[in-house]
Design a protein around this motif. Structure first.
Motif, PDB file in Angstrom:
ATOM      1  N   GLU A 122      -2.338  10.753   6.141  1.00 23.21           N
ATOM      2  CA  GLU A 122      -1.885  10.407   7.492  1.00 23.21           C
ATOM      3  C   GLU A 122      -2.703  11.118   8.565  1.00 23.21           C
ATOM      4  N   TRP A 139      11.330  12.291   8.533  1.00 25.80           N
ATOM      5  CA  TRP A 139      10.273  11.578   7.825  1.00 25.80           C
ATOM      6  C   TRP A 139       9.549  10.553   8.690  1.00 25.80           C
ATOM      7  N   MET A 140      10.281   9.710   9.387  1.00 24.02           N
ATOM      8  CA  MET A 140       9.646   8.632  10.154  1.00 24.02           C
ATOM      9  C   MET A 140       8.795   9.172  11.302  1.00 24.02           C
ATOM     10  N   ARG A 143       4.913   9.725  10.411  1.00 21.07           N
ATOM     11  CA  ARG A 143       3.992   8.598  10.160  1.00 21.07           C
ATOM     12  C   ARG A 143       2.976   8.470  11.292  1.00 21.07           C
ATOM     13  N   HIS A 144       1.685   8.390  10.918  1.00 26.03           N
ATOM     14  CA  HIS A 144       0.628   8.223  11.914  1.00 26.03           C
ATOM     15  C   HIS A 144      -0.284   7.041  11.618  1.00 26.03           C
ATOM     16  N   LYS A 145      -0.471   6.710  10.333  1.00 28.41           N
ATOM     17  CA  LYS A 145      -1.407   5.648   9.976  1.00 28.41           C
ATOM     18  C   LYS A 145      -0.784   4.553   9.126  1.00 28.41           C
ATOM     19  N   SER A 146       0.066   4.898   8.211  1.00 22.73           N
ATOM     20  CA  SER A 146       0.572   3.951   7.225  1.00 22.73           C
ATOM     21  C   SER A 146       1.466   2.884   7.850  1.00 22.73           C
ATOM     22  N   ASN A 148       4.767   0.849   8.430  1.00 23.29           N
ATOM     23  CA  ASN A 148       6.111   1.402   8.576  1.00 23.29           C
ATOM     24  C   ASN A 148       6.927   1.289   7.295  1.00 23.29           C
ATOM     25  N   TRP A 151       5.621   3.487   4.499  1.00 19.64           N
ATOM     26  CA  TRP A 151       5.985   4.885   4.755  1.00 19.64           C
ATOM     27  C   TRP A 151       7.443   5.150   4.374  1.00 19.64           C
ATOM     28  N   GLU A 152       8.311   4.183   4.630  1.00 23.68           N
ATOM     29  CA  GLU A 152       9.716   4.337   4.228  1.00 23.68           C
ATOM     30  C   GLU A 152       9.853   4.444   2.722  1.00 23.68           C
ATOM     31  N   THR A 154       7.559   5.573   0.592  1.00 26.88           N
ATOM     32  CA  THR A 154       6.765   6.648  -0.006  1.00 26.88           C
ATOM     33  C   THR A 154       7.599   7.761  -0.629  1.00 26.88           C
ATOM     34  N   ASP A 212      -3.670   3.269   3.814  1.00 24.95           N
ATOM     35  CA  ASP A 212      -3.327   3.336   5.235  1.00 24.95           C
ATOM     36  C   ASP A 212      -3.795   2.116   6.025  1.00 24.95           C
TER      37      ASP A 212
END
Length: 347
Positions: A122, A139-140, A143-146, A148, A151-152, A154, A212
């Motif tokens: 990320e 957690w949310m 997130r910067h790149k993945s 949405n 990411w949830e 992961t 990503d």
């Protein structure tokens, strides 16, 4: 006191005591505990995302719930249950600390390295919160790149992979490494996505090397009826909706109640009522699952439905209820009531 009693609408059910600490009105020890914790500690809550529930296997969802509640069978938890564990219950990966839930995930060097791989992908530097529950609350925001949804999913994939590999070490003496767990984690997410999105254009290689860059296409929703049908001759139809700054449920009940009061005032009978709230429709049609705070209004609705010979209170999709939906939303901030009539005359 007389005034308070006089405002209560008699129910057709047998009188019973109501526990006001729960919307169901039923008392439970768990309800008392939840109420006390919310008042004393004001603990923020986290719930499993709805989309993940639909994509990840049920056993993974069950495991994650147990993980959040510290109910997985770690060596430390087994020792509390008086199970004899060798090596003083130390972590099977590092052997440095007792295998508690918080050590195994995320503070064991094995788990820590995997989470750092996630954050490195990320492109962020981070400080891990104290334990999985607090990690999921934040957690949310990490997130910067993945994508949405990816990411949830992961944490569900990576912690499930860690758990399965841990069991392989214990029961099959299988050597473990962060690299093998990482590969299993990526493969699982790829499999879950392909099982959910049959036309997924991304290959397993894409998930492994360009994670990503993947963007998941939203599932095409099922087309729902958007046609409003007029009532049969001799019948009236009322379409209602409710809107509020918070929970719209009570406003939907009030909307139905006001329709019935309007019909009584103008002598309208043989009425069909439609609402796009399945929950409120179920409350009106079934007295066994009603929230105690709205029982007075719902009891009055029962009486008016019988008095006005209401034919049905049915559910209608929001797509077929656009006017009521628009008026309810625009009325949230309206200070003056709006009454619109189109060629209406009382019977």
């Amino acid at each position: 006191m007389y005034g308070s009693i006089n405002r209560v609408i008699p129910s057709r059910e047998e009188d019973r005591l109501i526990w006001t600490g729960d919307v169901s009105g039923l008392f439970s020890v768990k309800g008392v505990l939840n109420l006390a914790e919310s008042k004393v500690y004001a603990i923020p809550t986290w719930s499993i995302p709805t989309r993940v529930r639909k994509i990840a296997p049920a056993k993974v969802i069950q495991f994650f719930w147990q993980l959040i509640k510290n109910r997985i069978a770690t060596r430390a938890n087994l020792m509390v249950r008086r199970v004899q564990i060798e090596n003083a219950g130390r972590c099977v990966f590092c052997g440095l600390e007792p295998e508690t839930t918080s050590h195994l995930m995320p503070f064991c060097p094995m788990s820590w390295k995997l989470l750092n791989l996630v954050m490195s992908r990320e492109g962020i530097t981070w400080c891990c919160p104290n334990g999985i529950p607090n990690l999921m609350l934040e957690w949310m925001d990490l997130r910067h790149k993945s994508d949405n949804l990816l990411w949830e999913m992961t944490p569900f994939s990576i912690f499930w992979s860690i758990w399965l590999e841990r069991n392989q070490v214990i029961f099959n003496n299988h050597p473990a490494s962060p690299e093998s767990i990482w590969d299993l984690h990526i493969s699982r997410i790829s499999a879950w996505v392909h099982g959910w999105w049959k036309e997924c254009p991304y290959s397993s290689y894409d998930f492994s090397h360009h994670f990503d860059a993947i963007r998941l296409k939203p599932q095409t929703p099922n087309l729902r009826s958007s046609v409003w049908n007029a009532p049969d001759r001799g019948f009236f139809k009322a379409n209602v909706d409710g809107s509020s700054m918070g929970n719209p449920g009570p406003t939907e009940v009030i909307a139905i109640l006001e329709v019935l009061q309007f019909c009584k005032e103008h002598g309208i009978r043989n009425l069909v009522i439609e609402s796009d709230s399945t929950l409120v429709v179920s409350w009106v049609n079934n007295s066994s699952n009603r929230p105690w705070k709205l029982r007075n209004e719902l009891n009055l609705i029962d009486n008016l439905c019988e008095e006005l010979a209401v034919v049905a209170v049915d559910h209608i999709f929001r797509e077929a209820n656009p006017i009521a939906d628009h008026l309810s939303k625009s009325g949230v901030e309206r200070l003056v009531p709006l009454n619109v009539f189109f060629g209406f005359t009382s019977p």
